[in-house]
Write an enzyme that holds these catalytic residues in place. Structure first.
Site, short mmCIF file in Angstrom:
data_model
loop_
_atom_site.label_atom_id
_atom_site.label_comp_id
_atom_site.label_asym_id
_atom_site.label_seq_id
_atom_site.Cartn_x
_atom_site.Cartn_y
_atom_site.Cartn_z
N HIS A 1 3.46 6.70 -3.48
CA HIS A 1 2.81 5.93 -4.53
C HIS A 1 2.71 6.69 -5.86
O HIS A 1 2.25 6.12 -6.85
CB HIS A 1 1.40 5.51 -4.08
CG HIS A 1 1.39 4.62 -2.88
ND1 HIS A 1 1.98 3.37 -2.88
CD2 HIS A 1 0.88 4.80 -1.63
CE1 HIS A 1 1.83 2.82 -1.70
NE2 HIS A 1 1.18 3.67 -0.92
N ASP B 1 -6.05 6.89 -0.23
CA ASP B 1 -4.68 6.72 0.26
C ASP B 1 -3.74 7.52 -0.64
O ASP B 1 -3.26 7.02 -1.65
CB ASP B 1 -4.30 5.24 0.27
CG ASP B 1 -2.92 5.00 0.88
OD1 ASP B 1 -2.15 5.97 1.02
OD2 ASP B 1 -2.61 3.85 1.22
#
Length: 265
Positions: free
Chosen positions: A174, A169
């Site tokens: 992030h 991911d």
């Protein structure tokens, strides 16, 4: 939106090895004290590792235009482990949309991924997609009104999101401060699946189980967790399962949590 219900999202076979399994365990908080999670000679696989291999499915739905990928968020996750994952091997998976709930101002898409080893369900909260006259779906589960039977503390690492994103991911929010700000966050935040998986390690210990013996897991992502945060986890015994929620500085970040471990004697 009802036309999405039952939509087949394809099949995929992925391969992985011991390095991937060990990296995953480290990314969700395992240490060298957890030797059978980080040492290939006696390796056991955390069932939540499967979620990193199945992440393609909700991404496919977004690419088909079901919702705006810039505003949709991961609302909750369910996982049912059918049998232990081998330390190395292949996973053949099939995915489909099982439900679309109408929440008025938003819709919730449920994406189910099935393999011989697990069944996983993503609930994706899509603002602006509601109001189509569909069923609202079930209400969010609440924790018991009684005092928790146990309270735990789970520390996250400042580098945890950077490590976890290597499992597949790689959404920029992030890791990249500018991408996080564009998503409405003050700084890069931890993957929800990393957060809930990290909580299962101390939950297993509290239940007298091994974390690789996780049989069922579910939880809702209520607020973001930032790398370095400490989670205060409350637990309630409920038959063979453990109900839980988690907060950071008094703000709930995981709600409606439920974990069931196969306890061997």
């Amino acid at each position: 939106m009802n036309e999405w219900i039952g939509r087949h999202l394809g099949e995929r076979t992925v391969s992985y090895d011991e390095r991937d399994v060990i990296l995953y365990a480290l990314a969700v908080g395992a240490t060298t004290a957890d030797l059978d999670l980080v040492f290939e000679e006696r390796l056991r696989v955390l069932p939540t590792f499967a979620l990193t291999q199945a992440q393609w499915a909700p991404d496919v739905l977004g690419s088909l235009g079901a919702f705006d990928i810039r505003t949709a968020v991961h609302g909750s996750q369910r996982l049912r482990s059918l049998k232990p994952l081998p330390p190395t091997g292949e996973l053949t998976m099939a995915a489909r949309v099982t439900q679309v709930w109408d929440k008025g101002s938003a819709a919730i898409f449920e994406v189910e991924v099935v393999s011989d080893y697990f069944v996983a369900t993503w609930s994706l909260f899509a603002p602006g997609c509601g109001g189509f006259g569909g069923d609202r779906g079930p209400s969010a589960p609440r924790h018991p009104e009684t005092a928790p039977t146990r309270e735990l503390s789970v520390a996250t690492s400042p580098n945890q999101a950077a490590l976890y994103r290597l499992l597949g991911d790689r959404h920029h929010m992030h890791i990249d401060p500018e991408a996080a700000k564009a998503a409405g966050m003050p700084r890069p935040f931890l993957h929800g699946l990393c957060t809930v998986a990290a909580v299962t390690l101390p939950l297993a210990e509290a239940a007298g189980a091994h974390p690789a013996d996780l049989a069922e897991l579910e939880g809702r992502f209520a607020s973001p967790v930032f790398p370095g945060d400490r989670l205060d986890v409350r637990c309630w015994e409920s038959g063979e399962a453990v109900l839980f929620d988690a907060a950071v500085d008094g703000t709930t970040v995981l709600s409606g949590g439920r974990a069931h471990f196969r306890v061997t004697t």
